[in-house]
Design a protein around this motif. Structure first.
Motif, PDB file in Angstrom:
ATOM      1  N   ASN A  50       0.847  -1.193   0.050  1.00 33.33           N
ATOM      2  CA  ASN A  50       0.173   0.062  -0.024  1.00 33.33           C
ATOM      3  C   ASN A  50       0.857   1.332  -0.151  1.00 33.33           C
ATOM      4  OD1 ASN A  50       0.823  -0.191   2.754  1.00 33.33           O
ATOM      5  ND2 ASN A  50      -1.232   0.062   3.651  1.00 33.33           N
ATOM      6  N   GLY A  51       1.991   1.336   0.598  1.00 31.65           N
ATOM      7  CA  GLY A  51       2.887   2.460   0.593  1.00 31.65           C
ATOM      8  C   GLY A  51       3.534   2.637  -0.719  1.00 31.65           C
ATOM      9  N   LEU A  90      -5.897   1.028   3.054  1.00 38.69           N
ATOM     10  CA  LEU A  90      -5.358   1.657   4.361  1.00 38.69           C
ATOM     11  C   LEU A  90      -5.103   0.340   5.361  1.00 38.69           C
ATOM     12  CD1 LEU A  90      -6.971   5.112   4.726  1.00 38.69           C
ATOM     13  CD2 LEU A  90      -4.767   4.585   3.889  1.00 38.69           C
ATOM     14  N   LEU A  91      -6.256  -0.458   5.434  1.00 41.40           N
ATOM     15  CA  LEU A  91      -6.193  -1.235   6.744  1.00 41.40           C
ATOM     16  C   LEU A  91      -6.098  -2.848   6.471  1.00 41.40           C
ATOM     17  CD1 LEU A  91      -9.710   0.133   7.969  1.00 41.40           C
ATOM     18  CD2 LEU A  91      -7.344   1.045   8.400  1.00 41.40           C
ATOM     19  N   ALA A  92      -5.168  -3.088   7.371  1.00 47.75           N
ATOM     20  CA  ALA A  92      -4.868  -4.606   7.344  1.00 47.75           C
ATOM     21  C   ALA A  92      -6.127  -5.528   7.290  1.00 47.75           C
ATOM     22  CB  ALA A  92      -3.881  -4.896   8.464  1.00 47.75           C
ATOM     23  N   GLN A  97      -7.179 -10.657  16.731  1.00 45.87           N
ATOM     24  CA  GLN A  97      -7.063  -9.439  17.518  1.00 45.87           C
ATOM     25  C   GLN A  97      -7.868  -8.179  17.239  1.00 45.87           C
ATOM     26  OE1 GLN A  97      -4.134 -11.052  16.060  1.00 45.87           O
ATOM     27  NE2 GLN A  97      -2.660 -10.975  17.290  1.00 45.87           N
ATOM     28  N   THR A 132      -0.793  -5.663   3.939  1.00 41.33           N
ATOM     29  CA  THR A 132      -2.175  -5.308   3.907  1.00 41.33           C
ATOM     30  C   THR A 132      -2.582  -5.438   2.686  1.00 41.33           C
ATOM     31  OG1 THR A 132      -1.515  -3.615   5.464  1.00 41.33           O
ATOM     32  CG2 THR A 132      -3.294  -2.908   4.123  1.00 41.33           C
ATOM     33  N   ILE A 148     -10.320   7.875  10.997  1.00 42.40           N
ATOM     34  CA  ILE A 148     -10.651   6.730  10.072  1.00 42.40           C
ATOM     35  C   ILE A 148     -12.025   6.240  10.498  1.00 42.40           C
ATOM     36  CG2 ILE A 148     -10.041   4.499   9.086  1.00 42.40           C
ATOM     37  CD1 ILE A 148      -7.290   5.882   9.329  1.00 42.40           C
TER      38      ILE A 148
ATOM     39  N   PHE B  47       7.261  -7.022  11.954  1.00 47.89           N
ATOM     40  CA  PHE B  47       7.770  -5.755  11.881  1.00 47.89           C
ATOM     41  C   PHE B  47       6.647  -4.673  11.630  1.00 47.89           C
ATOM     42  CE2 PHE B  47       8.030  -8.402   8.056  1.00 47.89           C
ATOM     43  CZ  PHE B  47       6.931  -7.795   7.260  1.00 47.89           C
ATOM     44  N   SER B  49       3.723  -2.063  10.743  1.00 47.02           N
ATOM     45  CA  SER B  49       2.729  -2.365   9.656  1.00 47.02           C
ATOM     46  C   SER B  49       1.767  -1.177   9.875  1.00 47.02           C
ATOM     47  CB  SER B  49       1.784  -3.641   9.989  1.00 47.02           C
ATOM     48  OG  SER B  49       0.513  -3.539   9.380  1.00 47.02           O
ATOM     49  N   ASN B  50       1.724  -0.409   8.875  1.00 44.46           N
ATOM     50  CA  ASN B  50       0.877   1.102   8.772  1.00 44.46           C
ATOM     51  C   ASN B  50      -0.810   0.372   8.666  1.00 44.46           C
ATOM     52  OD1 ASN B  50       0.776   0.166   6.070  1.00 44.46           O
ATOM     53  ND2 ASN B  50       1.124   1.840   5.238  1.00 44.46           N
ATOM     54  N   GLY B  51      -0.772  -0.906   8.106  1.00 44.47           N
ATOM     55  CA  GLY B  51      -2.334  -1.129   7.916  1.00 44.47           C
ATOM     56  C   GLY B  51      -2.949  -1.744   9.335  1.00 44.47           C
ATOM     57  N   LYS B  52      -1.854  -2.220  10.022  1.00 45.29           N
ATOM     58  CA  LYS B  52      -2.555  -2.651  11.657  1.00 45.29           C
ATOM     59  C   LYS B  52      -2.583  -1.537  12.460  1.00 45.29           C
ATOM     60  CE  LYS B  52      -3.385  -6.899  11.583  1.00 45.29           C
ATOM     61  NZ  LYS B  52      -4.995  -7.182  11.815  1.00 45.29           N
ATOM     62  N   LEU B  54      -3.098   1.807  11.311  1.00 47.71           N
ATOM     63  CA  LEU B  54      -4.202   2.735  11.250  1.00 47.71           C
ATOM     64  C   LEU B  54      -5.397   1.974  11.396  1.00 47.71           C
ATOM     65  CD1 LEU B  54      -2.985   3.808   7.662  1.00 47.71           C
ATOM     66  CD2 LEU B  54      -2.709   5.163   9.842  1.00 47.71           C
ATOM     67  N   ASN B  71       2.895  -6.272  12.045  1.00 48.42           N
ATOM     68  CA  ASN B  71       2.210  -7.027  11.270  1.00 48.42           C
ATOM     69  C   ASN B  71       1.513  -8.437  12.045  1.00 48.42           C
ATOM     70  OD1 ASN B  71       4.733  -8.224  11.883  1.00 48.42           O
ATOM     71  ND2 ASN B  71       4.658  -9.008   9.669  1.00 48.42           N
ATOM     72  N   GLN B  72       1.746  -8.500  13.414  1.00 47.67           N
ATOM     73  CA  GLN B  72       1.452  -9.569  14.223  1.00 47.67           C
ATOM     74  C   GLN B  72       0.389  -8.856  15.190  1.00 47.67           C
ATOM     75  OE1 GLN B  72       4.125 -12.832  15.472  1.00 47.67           O
ATOM     76  NE2 GLN B  72       5.388 -12.324  13.539  1.00 47.67           N
ATOM     77  N   SER B  73       0.101  -7.638  15.030  1.00 41.78           N
ATOM     78  CA  SER B  73      -0.757  -7.015  15.805  1.00 41.78           C
ATOM     79  C   SER B  73      -0.541  -6.558  17.045  1.00 41.78           C
ATOM     80  CB  SER B  73      -2.452  -8.000  15.635  1.00 41.78           C
ATOM     81  OG  SER B  73      -2.644  -8.173  14.553  1.00 41.78           O
ATOM     82  N   THR B 132       6.723  -0.277   5.069  1.00 38.74           N
ATOM     83  CA  THR B 132       6.466   1.087   5.014  1.00 38.74           C
ATOM     84  C   THR B 132       6.993   1.873   6.259  1.00 38.74           C
ATOM     85  OG1 THR B 132       4.859   0.981   3.158  1.00 38.74           O
ATOM     86  CG2 THR B 132       4.638   2.845   4.642  1.00 38.74           C
TER      87      THR B 132
END
Lengths: 200, 200
Positions: A50-51, A90-92, A97, A132, A148, B47, B49-52, B54, B71-73, B132
């Motif tokens: 996404n980036g 934007l969203l994973a 969780q 993502t 958001i 690592f 994660s912008n997706g998690k 946001l 990325n693992q929340s 990202t």
């Protein structure tokens, strides 16, 4: 287009999409999100970013004409047709969780992250390399203060998006499992693949 | 805070930040972006994660009180102080393709992606696992039509952000190399690390 394949509610699948082929993803009942991932079939360390995509496309509104880029800055998919026009990058993908955080669900429940992981296992793609996703039909609104919110998709029954593969890809695709993303009703997603017969 | 370490213009570094330690990143001359990545020191497949982030934080405006997720929340870093208040978590680190795409630069030039890769090499983190980055002081504006523009940072000389590590981390940090991100003038970034002496 080729044979239409059904993805039942709250499930996922994975398949190969060769360079030049077209993937049509549709929302037969409307208001249903499909999370889509892509990996380079020849190098699984190259996957959707996404980036990179938001950087190169300079918009959050990815639609017809937009390209989706990889973490190695290569175009992976191009949106060649889009009857809906509102998607999210934007969203994973929802995961256990997410279900705890937003819905206070503690036990077992379907999630896009698990469905993608299970579907991509046959291509030896591990969980940490699932990026993502491009969230087809997902209605994510940004308020003036930059908060958001996830709202009901505007996708009507039969709305679809057609993607053209820019390289040989492994695609992951779900019928999303998170209530808020789908107007609190879980529906199916359909897809079909067609080869481009000329001009590729 | 510990010793202040300088990151010269258009360069990068990497270092360990232990759980509970504070990382202060400052912009001594103002208007300069720092791209920051984070990997779990015990599991490099975990690592930033912008997706998690946001998704869980529900805002594009990450500032004091916000957590940055993996990325693992899991929370990796918490912003505990922020004198600027305007950062970005949408756009991938600048790379050779960015320089070609936006500046028509074909030859060798410094980029955040290369600087992060070179700095993270000593921790055996490969390029594809560099996510990202959280772009400290980066001024990315979203217009009403959802187009994205990179503008001059609002960071004044001496502005800083303090992050608290929620786990043992490998941090990558740059003084960003992309003209548009820094008001077309490349400046240094400074950082320092301090242990929390109580209450951790």
């Amino acid at each position: 287009m080729g044979k239409v394949i059904n993805i039942p509610p709250q499930s996922g699948t994975a398949f190969l999409l060769n360079k030049g082929e077209l993937l049509k993803v549709s929302c037969p009942l409307g208001e249903q999100v499909a999370d889509m991932t892509a990996h380079n079939a020849l190098d699984k360390m190259e996957f959707l970013s996404n980036g990179k995509t938001l950087d190169f496309e300079e918009t959050l509104r990815l639609t017809q004409g937009s390209k989706l880029y990889s973490n190695q800055s290569n175009p992976m998919l191009e949106i060649v047709e889009d009857t809906c026009g509102l998607h999210d990058f934007l969203l994973a993908p929802c995961c256990k969780q997410t279900m705890k955080h937003f819905y206070n669900i503690d036990g077992e429940c379907p999630t896009c992250a698990d469905n993608l992981q299970n579907a991509l296992e046959k291509y030896n793609i591990e969980r940490a390399l699932i990026p993502t996703a491009f969230n087809i039909f997902m209605n994510v609104q940004i308020a003036e203060d930059m908060t958001i919110s996830v709202q009901k998709p505007i996708a009507k029954p039969g709305d679809f998006v057609v993607f053209k593969a820019c390289m040989d890809l492994i695609i992951g695709l779900t019928a999303c499992s998170a209530g808020a993303s789908n107007g609190y009703s879980f529906k199916n997603i359909e897809y079909s693949i067609d080869k481009v017969t000329a001009g590729v």
